[in-house]
Design a protein around this motif. Structure first.
Motif, PDB file in Angstrom:
ATOM      1  N   LEU A 987       2.248  -5.748  -2.039  1.00  0.00           N
ATOM      2  CA  LEU A 987       1.153  -5.012  -2.677  1.00  0.00           C
ATOM      3  C   LEU A 987       0.044  -4.664  -1.685  1.00  0.00           C
ATOM      4  N   ASN A 988      -0.279  -5.606  -0.806  1.00  0.00           N
ATOM      5  CA  ASN A 988      -1.548  -5.478  -0.085  1.00  0.00           C
ATOM      6  C   ASN A 988      -1.456  -5.378   1.434  1.00  0.00           C
ATOM      7  N   ASP A 989      -0.341  -5.699   2.009  1.00  0.00           N
ATOM      8  CA  ASP A 989      -0.189  -5.600   3.461  1.00  0.00           C
ATOM      9  C   ASP A 989      -0.395  -4.121   3.865  1.00  0.00           C
ATOM     10  N   VAL A 993       0.830  -0.409   2.184  1.00  0.00           N
ATOM     11  CA  VAL A 993      -0.119   0.538   1.591  1.00  0.00           C
ATOM     12  C   VAL A 993       0.009   1.886   2.301  1.00  0.00           C
ATOM     13  N   LEU A1038       0.322   5.681 -15.220  1.00  0.00           N
ATOM     14  CA  LEU A1038      -0.411   5.031 -14.119  1.00  0.00           C
ATOM     15  C   LEU A1038      -1.131   6.092 -13.289  1.00  0.00           C
ATOM     16  N   LYS A1041      -4.182   7.658 -15.304  1.00  0.00           N
ATOM     17  CA  LYS A1041      -5.271   6.690 -15.402  1.00  0.00           C
ATOM     18  C   LYS A1041      -6.004   6.552 -14.063  1.00  0.00           C
ATOM     19  N   ASN A1042      -5.219   6.376 -13.000  1.00  0.00           N
ATOM     20  CA  ASN A1042      -5.836   6.157 -11.696  1.00  0.00           C
ATOM     21  C   ASN A1042      -6.451   7.432 -11.143  1.00  0.00           C
ATOM     22  N   ARG A1045      -9.827   7.531 -12.429  1.00  0.00           N
ATOM     23  CA  ARG A1045     -10.661   6.534 -11.744  1.00  0.00           C
ATOM     24  C   ARG A1045     -11.069   7.015 -10.348  1.00  0.00           C
ATOM     25  N   PHE A1046     -10.107   7.557  -9.633  1.00  0.00           N
ATOM     26  CA  PHE A1046     -10.425   7.983  -8.262  1.00  0.00           C
ATOM     27  C   PHE A1046     -11.308   9.233  -8.261  1.00  0.00           C
ATOM     28  N   GLU A1052     -13.781   5.585  -2.931  1.00  0.00           N
ATOM     29  CA  GLU A1052     -12.691   4.608  -3.014  1.00  0.00           C
ATOM     30  C   GLU A1052     -11.358   5.283  -2.681  1.00  0.00           C
ATOM     31  N   LYS A1055     -11.092   5.665   0.959  1.00  0.00           N
ATOM     32  CA  LYS A1055     -10.792   4.393   1.634  1.00  0.00           C
ATOM     33  C   LYS A1055      -9.301   4.057   1.512  1.00  0.00           C
ATOM     34  N   LEU A1056      -8.777   4.238   0.319  1.00  0.00           N
ATOM     35  CA  LEU A1056      -7.373   3.877   0.121  1.00  0.00           C
ATOM     36  C   LEU A1056      -6.460   4.723   1.004  1.00  0.00           C
ATOM     37  N   THR A1059      -5.973   3.904   4.840  1.00  0.00           N
ATOM     38  CA  THR A1059      -5.294   2.702   5.317  1.00  0.00           C
ATOM     39  C   THR A1059      -4.154   3.086   6.266  1.00  0.00           C
ATOM     40  N   THR A1078      -0.885   5.065  -5.638  1.00  0.00           N
ATOM     41  CA  THR A1078      -0.655   3.889  -6.500  1.00  0.00           C
ATOM     42  C   THR A1078       0.708   3.981  -7.197  1.00  0.00           C
ATOM     43  N   ARG A1081       3.233   3.149  -4.547  1.00  0.00           N
ATOM     44  CA  ARG A1081       3.157   1.711  -4.282  1.00  0.00           C
ATOM     45  C   ARG A1081       3.916   0.939  -5.357  1.00  0.00           C
TER      46      ARG A1081
END
Lengths: 1093, 475
Positions: A987-989, A993, A1038, A1041-1042, A1045-1046, A1052, A1055-1056, A1059, A1078, A1081
């Motif tokens: 998920l986060n490495d 991403v 998904l 929704k995202n 948000r973005f 944000e 930033k994403l 990466t 997302t 991912r």
């Protein structure tokens, strides 16, 4: 509910299956199958030996020292003979008269065997089986794995329920028929293609390959795919991974400081061997004894690095003899596991408890390796580091090396010749001493007036201001708070490359050199000098002078760069800081903690300054290494002609500040030169004469140009040397004496000396009295006289294609190992491996590709992996293979899949190991030197997992999370665990991403215009199938929704998508890309994505 | 999900859902197993050892691992005779044929204790005066003065101290215990490792092998909590990913995985779902775990902890917080005990770093009623020579060194075992590494001979083929 129970039982065993035999619960289930198989006559090997090995042999087996009551049950003559106490353990045909039957059925716990303290209980079924076996005559059989490999006839399957594509299917299906099970139908084409592509290459099929296969209606469409995959370089990469685990290939030495050692050319040898389908017997000979082959080629010598893959320790204070014992034992364990599938390692301390290996066999095996030239303490520094090595220059590199070396030697001769003439006038000696004693050679630390960075690091000047320092004197850390005296401390943001610009006003004077002092501090993670990386690399020093802050600027040039300490490696040559090349530089790497360093840069012309002059110095760090940047430094000037570079004498200063007598010495002349100068001429040693001549050459202006020319040549040559691949190799020397060490005690020299020999029960090498060599060992390993190698290898291969070996204890085919589920099949494969006979046109003996091709073209391989209730009930571990298995792919392949699906993967075959991103501070527990990590640049960030730098004590966290072995020890059976750390990693490495973002970008750019088509596009790539409607809906939700948000938080989104190092595209709206990231991912995180089914 | 959890789960569900007649072989076996009736008692465990082999005294372990090899002669083993012999050659009768590390080939000269000792507590335990705080809990601790090991270099000595074997690849003690007992922690790993670096100069490396799960599944490995960067690797959301985005993403992954499960019935998928749920819980719980801002000031002062400084003191406080949350095995490595030089100054420096927090941890556990079931261990991989190295240091030493134990069924106020007059070799009641492991397992309710895994034909154990429970030190 029954459904749930069923499935969870299989889950339990799936986990069980992925590990060594764990505890009881699984055994209950296994019992179901064994009971089914145990009808008919009891077989010693199949039914009795496993029980006895587990419960009896420990005290009544081969180890004479552990044997109790003189009773031995693993050999018939012994077991049927009356013992000293007058009983007969086994009376064939008469269980009631047999002592062992009486004892195992005894009601009285004090009499019952096995005894309570052994914590081994026989089940009623087991007891009954033993009784039946005795009743049937107590027939013993030699252990299956030690019997010669015979080629069994493939059984005739009368009513085939599925295609019999080759003998594998005949063996499997006849057994299934006996068990009343039907094989599964062939998997659908997408699944099959994905499976075989993953298994053969470790990568996924492309959608184009997918549609080509779906379209191809020819009867051999699948075989064509197999042939294409087997011919690809990725096939070799996938096979190499497993071999490298077994031989414990890694990039670092493993013990103590765990420094890198030169080994990757061996990995490339393995890659090429698989790519070229080198016969396995030849592969074996080259690795064990490449150096001993007649007219050994370079490649064969590289292969011999196999013998040097053991961990090595450079720790001071180790006992060389102890470590030679460790290295030797490690080789025995590895070789016996890899080729013999045997736990000969157990015999280091005692005769083997379960198999017929004697302790003497262990040491006789170790004796084969006693000729390897090595030291117990492995040097880790300098040209002699890690012992015998081979350089592998290209012809062009070799030509340059010879040419430049010749030029260098010539230049040095010329310099010496001229210097000797000039130095004959020895007045200079007195002059140097005079200047030294007058303090004229002291360096003058400068007080900066400004210090700035180019990329965001914060530079703070400490002149009179107190600064906290924690530094070393000798081995002791000193903490102090004192005025900085011109110290510049770097903090804050830590960019990969950085340039510091520092100005100071030296006042009136005439100066010959600029000094840069690198100040060490405990707060700095690399060598206590640099802010990151595993080294410090100053790539360029530039200077200028101006009158006042706004006066005309004059650039200052340098002719010589001299460090206080000349430190390996050769590519970090001091002249590199004044060569105008931003990639090359001076610094320190892999060489302990040198303390403060000082670099003297001699001005081309003497610098005259006035009271208004401002000198500005730029320290550039532009190398490929990240954050190899100075953390603390001072600048200094020298007025003397010339001052030898010299960092602050911390010990002397500490004394001054603690009130001890102040130091009386001045600086500016090396101590060894002072000593030589103060020695009367006729008393000087040759070494001192040389020292003085060197020093004279350094301080004589007329020789400057020659010195500079030499420096440039050295720097060039150093660069070249660093580019020439090197590899540790085996070099044979006079064999050391090998003794049996009782209980492995290396200090005990009292026991028998042994000669190289194979385990006695397996035969004897015929050498006509000559000492047997590693080559003899290798020849025997791959000879028909050795029953093990072929079985062991095909059994290991089997696991790659079915998730478990035919015997799942890949590292132990001895009596404690698992009885093979399909013994005849294992033997057929072993025989086919050694002597191909089935559709063998073009195949050669020991043909790895042939055997793999045979396996993957079988129906057994091509079956569906979907669970079926009747199969789960009867065979929850799927050992009989009524279906294919499903398992998570290996750690490297988890990584490769994400890179491939995203389009980031860079395919390049072989070469030096690469370093993906890794969290800062992950190596903080290492020392000697203290170091950090520097990720690769550019395409090396996106190479396949097989090329990842293998740090044994701190393996890359992502590899570790997905169960890659540290390769400290031979591993032939990776586990497959399922943990929250894996979820966090995927998920986060940042690499995952970044992969998600790259995939999202491709989905948007190439996946059509709607969210639906884009999701479909990604699914085809990650899962080799289109999404189901429900899947579409979940991911589209998904996304929606995202996206909202973005859109509400555009920063944000930015930033994403920032990466990772590949730049985000400009043309896609950030919120859209972030939201799609997302989705991507989520797809990359699916269980199915990292599962081969 | 752990296999054992699964097993329990299956048993439970089977039992609830069907009559006895419908039970499969598996469940029947369990039902008939008399041990199952113990399940409700205090022998119940969440791990592979279920029921426990005997009632447990301790539920968890906090191991304060002093890496580098603390000198027993300047900590817990006072040797006046060595002071008398200071400067004289070490008797050859002691050293002949013994292993030597860096002093190989050097004269072996007695080097007296560099600091004074004093007696503490009702029990009058003799402890170096550099450790007054530990002295203040003297009646709670047991000093074992007769430890010995077999490996004289750091790396292998760490390996055997942690895994009971010198070969890499064996599970570490924390993994064994996590495997055997499972964990009470719902949203944290069951085995957590913390490291701190001393301010002295003698920082030996340590290796991840020391908390590796080895042969056991990866879920049993020690998870390192970091004081710099992410407290657990990759625990933070990627930049730009809010908690909501993360939650929804994980939910989507889990929904998709469940769909896949519905279609192929591979139970491994359910395990994957459970792990993603656990990962998400960890993402919430770990930051709040390491956030010590809510700790009262007097607690911070008691430990000498400055949250976020990554010091041993902060780690001791963190260890207590982990213990409260049910973590089974908590291991703190404090490096920098390798005092080849200036042992006098360096031990004093180490005492500054570890004395107060060690005592604070014991007191804090006690005041919370947790010391009774928490075993606290303090010690390193070996001791140091009674001979001097370079005039002011001490070399590695394996024949005798000291350990502290407290809580969890250990008898406080006891000094157990001794070395000879010169502090060279364990003489009275020697305790091997395996003996120590056996005792630790015993306190946890495990018979060390019965906690085994099949490996290469052997029943591999933490205690190899030896190990004696040191019953004399039990409360």
């Amino acid at each position: 509910m029954s459904h749930l129970v069923l499935v969870e039982v299989s889950g339990m065993n799936r986990i069980h299956n992925s590990k060594h035999l764990l505890h009881a619960p699984a055994l209950l289930v296994l019992g179901v199958i064994t009971a089914g198989a145990a009808s008919g006559e009891v077989s010693f090997n199949r039914d009795i030996r496993p029980i006895m090995a587990d419960t009896c042999f420990r005290c009544h087996g081969p180890d004479k020292n552990a044997r109790m009551m003189g009773l031995r049950l693993d050999i018939r003559e012994e077991a049927t003979r009356r013992t000293a106490t007058g009983v007969i353990p086994i009376v064939p045909g008469k269980p009631e008269e047999s002592a062992i039957i009486q004892r195992i059925f005894a009601k009285d716990p004090a009499r019952r065997m096995p005894p309570v303290y052994a914590h081994k209980e026989l089940t009623e079924t087991q007891k009954e089986t033993i009784r039946r076996w005795v009743a049937e005559g107590a027939k013993y059989e030699g252990h299956w794995a030690y019997q010669p490999v015979r080629r069994p006839e493939a059984p005739a399957v009368t009513q085939a329920l599925a295609p019999i594509r080759n003998p594998i299917d005949a063996f499997i299906q006849s057994r299934l028929a006996r068990e009343g099970l039907r094989p599964s139908p062939e998997a659908d084409r997408r699944t099959l293609l994905r499976r075989v592509t993953l298994d053969l290459t470790g990568l996924l099929p492309t959608p184009e390959e997918g549609s080509a296969f779906l379209k191809d209606q020819s009867p051999d469409a699948y075989e064509k795919v197999v042939d294409r995959l087997l011919a690809s370089p990725q096939y070799a990469e996938k096979q190499a991974m497993h071999w490298l685990d077994a031989v414990r290939y890694a990039d670092t030495a493993g013990f103590h400081s765990d420094l890198p050692y030169p080994i990757w050319p061996y990995r490339d040898y393995v890659l090429r061997a698989f790519a070229e389908n080198k016969p396995f017997d030849q592969f074996t000979r080259e690795q064990l004894a490449g150096d001993l082959l007649p007219n050994a080629t370079i490649e064969q010598k590289v292969a011999s690095a196999y013998n040097r893959l053991n961990r090595m320790s450079p720790e001071g204070g180790l006992q060389p003899k102890e470590y030679l014992a460790k290295y030797g034992a490690d080789r025995v364990r590895t070789t016996s596991t890899v080729w013999l599938g045997s736990t000969l390692g157990c015999a280091e301390c005692h005769d083997h408890k379960f198999d017929p290996f004697l302790s003497k066999d262990f040491y006789s095996m170790k004796a084969f390796f006693a000729d390897i030239l090595e030291t117990g303490r492995a040097p880790d520094i300098g040209p002699g580091a890690w012992g015998s090595k081979l350089d592998l220059p290209t012809p062009e590199q070799q030509r340059q090396r010879e040419q430049w070396s010749w030029q260098l030697a010539q230049a040095r001769r010329d310099l010496d010749a001229e210097a000797q003439v000039l130095a004959a006038d020895t007045n200079w000696e007195a002059e140097v001493l005079r200047r030294y004693e007058a303090g004229e050679l002291d360096w003058r630390y400068q007080r900066p007036v400004s210090a700035e960075s180019a990329h965001g690091a914060r530079l703070t000047i400490y002149n009179d201001e107190p600064v906290e320092s924690n530094y070393y004197i000798g081995g002791t850390l000193v903490s102090e708070r004192a005025p900085g005296r011109g110290l510049v401390v770097v903090s804050g943001p830590n960019p990969d490359n950085e340039t510091y610009t520092v100005s100071f006003r030296p006042g009136e004077g005439a100066w010959t050199a600029l000094g840069v002092e690198a100040v060490h501090d405990e707060s700095l993670p690399s060598h206590r000098l640099a802010r990151g990386s595993d080294r410090l690399v100053l790539t360029e020093v530039e200077a200028q002078v101006s009158e006042g802050a706004s006066g005309p600027v004059r650039k200052l040039s340098f002719v010589l760069a001299t460090p206080s300490m000349r430190i390996e490696p050769p590519e970090l040559h001091p002249m590199a800081v004044i060569d105008g090349d931003p990639r090359t530089g001076w610094g320190v790497a892999s060489n302990g903690d040198p303390g403060n360093l000082f670099l003297a840069l001699r001005f081309a012309q003497k610098l005259h300054t006035t009271a208004d002059s401002v000198v500005t110095v730029r320290l550039r760090h532009d190398s490929q290494f990240r954050r190899a940047t100075l953390g603390r430094f001072r600048l200094a000037l020298s007025a003397g002609e010339y001052s030898w570079p010299e960092p602050e004498n911390l010990r002397a200063r500490l004394k001054k500040e603690t009130g001890d007598p102040p130091p009386s010495n001045h600086g500016g002349v090396p101590a060894r030169v002072l000593t030589a100068l103060r020695t009367p001429e006729d008393k000087r040693t040759e070494e001192q004469k040389r020292t003085l001549l060197d020093y004279y050459e350094w301080l004589t202006p007329d020789l400057e140009h020659r010195l500079a020319q030499i420096g440039k040549l050295e720097a060039k040559l150093g660069q070249l040397e660093s580019q020439i691949p090197r590899v540790v190799v085996t070099e044979a020397t006079r064999p050391r004496v090998t003794r049996i060490l009782p209980r492995a005690n290396w200090m005990d020299d009292t026991h028998e000396i042994v000669e190289p020999a194979i385990p006695v029960f397996l035969g004897k090498l015929e050498t006509g009295g000559r000492r047997a060599t590693r080559l003899d060992l290798a020849n025997w390993l791959v000879s028909p006289r050795n029953p093990l190698t072929a079985r062991v290898f095909v059994n290991r291969l089997w696991r790659e294609f079915f998730g478990a070996g035919i015997s799942k204890t890949l590292d132990d085919l001895g009596s404690q190992g698992e009885w093979p589920v399909h013994p005849e099949l294992l033997d057929w494969l072993a025989s086919e491996f050694m002597q191909p006979a089935w559709q063998a046109q073009g195949a050669h003996p020991w043909d790895v590709k042939h055997i793999i091709r045979t396996i993957v073209t079988s129906h057994t391989y091509r079956q569906s992996s979907l669970p079926r209730p009747e199969v789960e009930e009867r065979d929850p571990d799927n050992r009989l293979l009524a279906r294919q298995s499903r398992f998570r792919v290996d750690a490297e392949i988890v990584h490769d899949i994400a890179l491939e699906v995203s389009g980031l993967l860079v395919e390049k075959f072989g070469g030096p190991s690469v370093r993906p991103y890794q969290p800062d501070g992950y190596l903080a527990a290492l020392n000697f030197p203290k170091r950090d990590y520097s990720a690769s640049r550019g395409e090396d960030l996106y190479r396949r997992g097989v090329y990842i730098f293998w740090q044994r004590t701190f393996l890359h966290p992502s590899l570790l999370a997905f169960d890659a072995p540290t390769r400290e020890e031979c591993t032939v059976n990776r586990v497959a665990s399922n943990t929250p750390l894996q979820a966090l990693d995927l998920l986060n490495d940042p690499i995952y991403v970044e992969a998600a973002r790259a995939l999202a970008q491709n989905m948007i750019q190439n996946g059509g215009r709607t969210t639906e088509t884009r999701i479909q596009w990604a699914f085809e790539r990650a899962l080799t199938r289109p999404p189901r409607a429900e899947e579409q809906r979940i991911l589209a939700d998904l996304y929606t929704k995202n996206l909202r948000r973005f859109q509400a938080a555009p920063m944000e989104a930015k930033k994403l998508i920032a990466t990772g190092e590949t730049p985000a595209p400009q043309r896609i709206e950030p919120a859209e890309l972030a939201a799609m990231t997302t989705v991507a991912r989520a797809i990359l995180n699916l269980h199915e994505t990292i599962t081969r089914n | 999900m752990d296999r054992r959890d699964l097993f329990t789960d299956i048993r439970r569900r089977t039992f609830l859902s069907r009559g006895v007649a419908g039970l499969g072989l598996l469940a029947l076996n369990s039902l008939l197993d008399p041990r199952l009736f113990a399940a409700a008692s205090d022998l119940q465990s969440k791990g592979a050892v279920n029921p426990l082999h005997h009632p447990a005294k301790a539920k968890r372990v906090i191991f304060l691992y002093q890496a580098g090899g603390p000198s027993h002669l300047e900590t817990f083993d006072y040797k006046p005779k060595l002071a008398e012999m200071n400067g004289k050659p070490m008797p050859e009768s002691l050293t002949k044929g013994q292993q030597i590390a860096q002093l190989q080939g050097k004269p072996l000269i007695c080097f007296g204790p560099q600091h004074k000792f004093q007696k503490f507590g009702k029990s009058q335990q003799e402890i170096c005066s550099l450790f007054p705080h530990i002295g203040s809990v003297a009646d709670d601790i047991c000093i074992v003065r007769s430890m010995w090991t077999e490996q004289i270099n750091h790396d292998p000595a760490h390996t055997i101290m942690n895994t009971g074997s010198i070969l890499p690849g064996r599970p570490s003690m924390g993994s064994w215990i996590f495997y055997g007992l499972g964990s009470e922690a719902e949203d944290l790993p069951g085995f957590v490792v913390l490291t701190s670096a001393g301010r002295g100069g003698q920082m030996q490396p340590i290796a991840a092998r020391q908390w590796s799960a080895g042969l056991l599944p990866g879920k049993f490995q020690g998870v390192k909590l970091n004081s710099v960067g992410d407290p657990v690797l990759y625990i933070e959301n990627p930049a730009g990913v809010s908690a909501e985005v993360q939650r929804d993403s994980i939910e989507a992954v889990n929904k998709l995985n469940r769909l896949e499960y519905d279609s192929v019935k591979d139970p491994e998928i359910l395990t994957r779902v459970a792990q993603y749920e656990m990962a998400f819980r960890m993402q919430t719980s770990v930051p709040s775990l390491v956030d010590m801002s809510q700790e009262p000031k007097q607690i911070l002062e008691m430990y000498g902890a400055h949250p976020g400084d990554g010091s041993f003191a902060s780690n001791c406080l963190l260890a207590r917080r982990l213990a409260e949350r049910g973590v089974r095995f908590i291991q703190l490595y404090h490096r920098d005990w390798d005092h080849h030089d200036a042992v006098k100054q360096n031990v004093a420096l180490k005492a500054e770093e570890v004395d107060r927090p060690t005592a604070a941890l014991i007191q804090d556990l006690k005041q919370r009623g947790m010391l009774d079931d928490t075993l606290v261990v303090w010690g390193g991989e070996f001791g140091r020579t009674p001979m001097s190295q370079g005039g002011d240091g001490r070399d590695h030493h394996i024949k005798g060194f000291s350990f502290l134990l407290a809580g969890g069924g250990i008898q406080g106020g006891l000094t157990y075992g001794s070395t000879d007059d010169l502090g060279y070799a364990a003489q009275e009641n020697p305790v091997s590494v395996h003996d120590f492991h056996a005792t630790m397992l015993y306190l946890l309710g495990i018979d060390h001979e019965r906690l085994t895994i099949k490996f290469q034909g052997m029943d591999a154990r933490l205690t190899g083929v030896s190990g004696r429970v040191v019953k004399e030190i039990l409360a």
